[in-house]
Design a protein around this motif. Structure first.
Motif, mmCIF file in Angstrom:
data_model
loop_
_atom_site.group_PDB
_atom_site.id
_atom_site.type_symbol
_atom_site.label_atom_id
_atom_site.label_comp_id
_atom_site.label_asym_id
_atom_site.label_seq_id
_atom_site.Cartn_x
_atom_site.Cartn_y
_atom_site.Cartn_z
ATOM 1 N N ARG A 109 -1.128 10.713 10.636
ATOM 2 C CA ARG A 109 0.096 10.586 9.595
ATOM 3 C C ARG A 109 0.248 9.049 9.295
ATOM 4 O O ARG A 109 -0.154 8.302 9.953
ATOM 5 C CB ARG A 109 1.359 10.839 10.271
ATOM 6 N N PRO A 110 0.686 8.879 7.999
ATOM 7 C CA PRO A 110 0.708 7.493 7.625
ATOM 8 C C PRO A 110 1.537 6.318 8.482
ATOM 9 O O PRO A 110 1.121 5.199 8.380
ATOM 10 C CB PRO A 110 1.528 7.795 6.013
ATOM 11 N N ARG A 149 1.035 10.290 -6.660
ATOM 12 C CA ARG A 149 -0.151 10.857 -7.356
ATOM 13 C C ARG A 149 -0.005 11.178 -8.810
ATOM 14 O O ARG A 149 1.200 11.780 -9.070
ATOM 15 C CB ARG A 149 -0.914 12.013 -6.622
ATOM 16 N N ASN A 156 0.737 -1.179 0.034
ATOM 17 C CA ASN A 156 0.106 -0.113 -0.010
ATOM 18 C C ASN A 156 0.967 1.226 0.131
ATOM 19 O O ASN A 156 0.391 2.218 0.506
ATOM 20 C CB ASN A 156 -1.236 0.031 1.268
ATOM 21 N N GLY A 157 2.061 1.226 -0.620
ATOM 22 C CA GLY A 157 2.885 2.478 -0.772
ATOM 23 C C GLY A 157 3.685 2.238 -1.682
ATOM 24 O O GLY A 157 3.175 1.931 -3.059
ATOM 25 N N ARG A 158 4.679 2.820 -1.904
ATOM 26 C CA ARG A 158 5.688 2.871 -2.987
ATOM 27 C C ARG A 158 6.771 1.793 -3.444
ATOM 28 O O ARG A 158 7.046 1.045 -2.431
ATOM 29 C CB ARG A 158 6.539 4.166 -2.932
ATOM 30 N N THR A 198 3.070 6.412 1.250
ATOM 31 C CA THR A 198 2.076 7.320 0.239
ATOM 32 C C THR A 198 2.396 6.981 -1.026
ATOM 33 O O THR A 198 3.357 7.039 -1.703
ATOM 34 C CB THR A 198 2.297 8.836 0.584
ATOM 35 N N ARG A 199 1.133 6.419 -1.867
ATOM 36 C CA ARG A 199 1.218 6.248 -3.311
ATOM 37 C C ARG A 199 1.672 7.527 -4.164
ATOM 38 O O ARG A 199 0.853 8.713 -3.528
ATOM 39 C CB ARG A 199 0.027 5.626 -3.631
ATOM 40 N N GLU A 208 7.044 8.673 5.660
ATOM 41 C CA GLU A 208 5.621 9.151 5.058
ATOM 42 C C GLU A 208 5.815 9.079 3.385
ATOM 43 O O GLU A 208 4.683 8.745 2.794
ATOM 44 C CB GLU A 208 5.714 10.788 5.219
#
Length: 503
Positions: free
Chosen positions: A393-394, A357, A258-260, A354-355, A350
């Protein structure tokens, strides 16, 4: 008649006077000077007394010095005559009879040239440093042989030399490491190469491992390039495991659920990811200047391995080296106190969680926000209305679930940490004693990563050759569970890379 053998020159004992900062740096320093005389000025006890109540490593070391000296000086006669050491030396306390205090203040009663120079240059004896210098002058005037002031304070060293006295740094734990200067300034990657035949390169490329007897000279977990001796531009990265056995690198990317996804951008980062993901390696040390990706890659690899269950949790700490303030001056709980210091790790988390965008997503979000604002009725202001809620925060769910812990080095003593991955950022600020304390906390199934920039040291008690990071690397390299990586190339931005090299 055969000639008599020449008599060996007699060893002349030296007199070493230890400054307070040497004892704080290494509580065992009085016992490291072989069969020489070691003097501790009585003013040092006064300075140690100021530090002993601190909860910091400095306070712990001050208390350790007190314990060790109390074990040696058991009665008043020991203080006056000194105590013999196991290495043949003599440990003594220096009580300077020439420095006296009266209603008029401190005065020096000796008229020797050395004391006259002290009065002329450094007359303020209310300063402990100047009284320690006076004690050193007293030893120099009263004893035969070389008298050497040992201090980690460069200013103190210069003051002693201005008085005509010899002064030096504490060198027992000094490390000569060629990688120190290389990683501080070099921007081009420089890794060891081994030239082999084209057949060997081809065989290695088609399989996971290969044994090359000539590679036995490398220490375990040494990273290098296997280079085609006929075509030097063709090379394959490898890790020497042991006994001439070379392994291919197995990881070159980080995939966060669910991230990068992050890919290694250069050879050094590929080496680092291989060491971070190898379960056989329990300790990784990393040298690298600003912007080389030390923190981001280390935090990313740790996070992914916690997500997939390789480790139960990840711990992050950073050496706190503020301008004169201790962690206790910050408000809040431990995590809140530590947050300003470990913010680089939080920034990395963070980013990773965070994917990214796409540009059209930003435009859609702005349009939907404008429509929402157009249709929203005006709100009545009330004193009862609660303030805006702070967005989560993530990384906060990780701390809430116990899978992420922020640790303070001052609270690490006595802990045993199993099945965890532990990141120590800014490790170049550690003393060797602190590095030992951290590494010995690791339990079974745990992994520790020490990362640091040797060009950014703020700790007054260490430098590029005496800090805990280089000490740990050089003392433990060659162990089958330890690997070291040098990062040369900055990837943060062109401006950051140029600044790191030229400023």
């Amino acid at each position: 008649m055969p000639p008599k053998p020449a008599a060996s020159p007699r060893h002349v004992q030296k007199h070493y006077i230890l400054d307070t900062n040497v004892l704080i740096h290494d509580p065992g320093s009085p016992f490291q000077f072989k069969d020489n005389f070691v003097w501790i000025p009585v003013e040092v006890f006064e300075e140690l007394d100021r530090f002993k109540s601190e909860s910091s490593t400095r306070g712990a070391n001050a208390r350790e010095v007190h314990r060790r000296l109390s074990e040696r000086f058991m009665n008043p006669s020991d203080m006056q005559a000194g105590v013999k050491l196991e290495n043949g030396g003599l440990l003594r306390v220096c009580i300077n009879p020439t420095a006296r205090f009266s209603a008029e203040g401190w005065q020096l009663v000796s008229d020797s040239p050395r004391f006259q120079a002290l009065r002329d240059l450094f007359a303020d004896l209310t300063l402990p440093d100047n009284r320690i210098l006076a004690a050193a002058c007293g030893v120099a005037d009263g004893e035969k042989g070389s008298v050497i002031l040992v201090t980690k304070d460069l200013n103190m060293m210069l003051k002693a030399r201005a008085l005509g006295m010899e002064a030096q740094d504490y060198r027992t734990d000094r490390v000569e490491d060629v990688d120190i200067r290389l990683t501080m300034r070099r921007s081009e990657e420089e890794y060891e190469t081994m030239d082999v035949s084209p057949h060997t390169v081809q065989a290695y490329a088609s399989q996971e491992t290969i044994v090359i007897p000539e590679a036995k000279t490398f220490i375990p977990n040494h990273y290098l390039l296997l280079r085609n001796e006929e075509e030097p531009t063709h090379a394959i990265p490898a890790r020497h495991v042991a006994g001439g056995e070379l392994h291919k690198l197995r990881r070159d990317r980080i995939v966060i659920r669910n991230g990068r996804t992050l890919n290694a951008l250069n050879l050094g980062q590929r080496f680092l990811l291989d060491a971070l993901y190898d379960p056989a390696i329990s300790l990784v040390t990393v040298y690298g200047k600003a912007g080389t990706g030390k923190t981001l890659l280390t935090v990313g690899a740790a996070l992914e391995q916690v997500q997939v269950g390789v480790f139960e949790k990840m711990l992050i700490t950073r050496v706190i080296m503020p301008t004169g303030r201790d962690i206790g001056y910050l408000p809040g709980k431990l995590e809140e106190k530590m947050q300003p210091w470990v913010q680089p790790a939080f920034d990395a988390l963070e980013l990773l969680l965070t994917r990214p965008r796409r540009p059209e997503q930003f435009e859609n979000k702005r349009q939907s926000q404008r429509k929402s604002d157009d249709h929203q009725p005006p709100q009545q202001h009330s004193s009862q209305q609660s303030g805006p809620t702070k967005p989560m925060r993530p990384w906060e769910p990780l701390t809430a679930s116990g899978r992420l812990e922020i640790e303070a080095i001052t609270h690490i003593r006595g802990r045993s940490i199993p099945n965890a991955i532990f990141i120590v950022d800014e490790s170049q600020q550690l003393t060797p004693h602190e590095a030992k304390t951290l590494i010995t906390r690791m339990g079974k199934g745990s992994k520790m990563i020490l990362i640091g920039d040797l060009g950014q040291i703020d700790n007054p008690y260490v430098d590029a050759h005496t800090n805990g990071l280089v000490y740990a690397r050089n003392r433990l390299q060659g162990q089958p569970w330890m690997a070291h990586i040098n990062l040369f190339k900055g990837e943060r931005s062109e401006m950051a890379e140029v600044a790191a090299n030229l400023m």
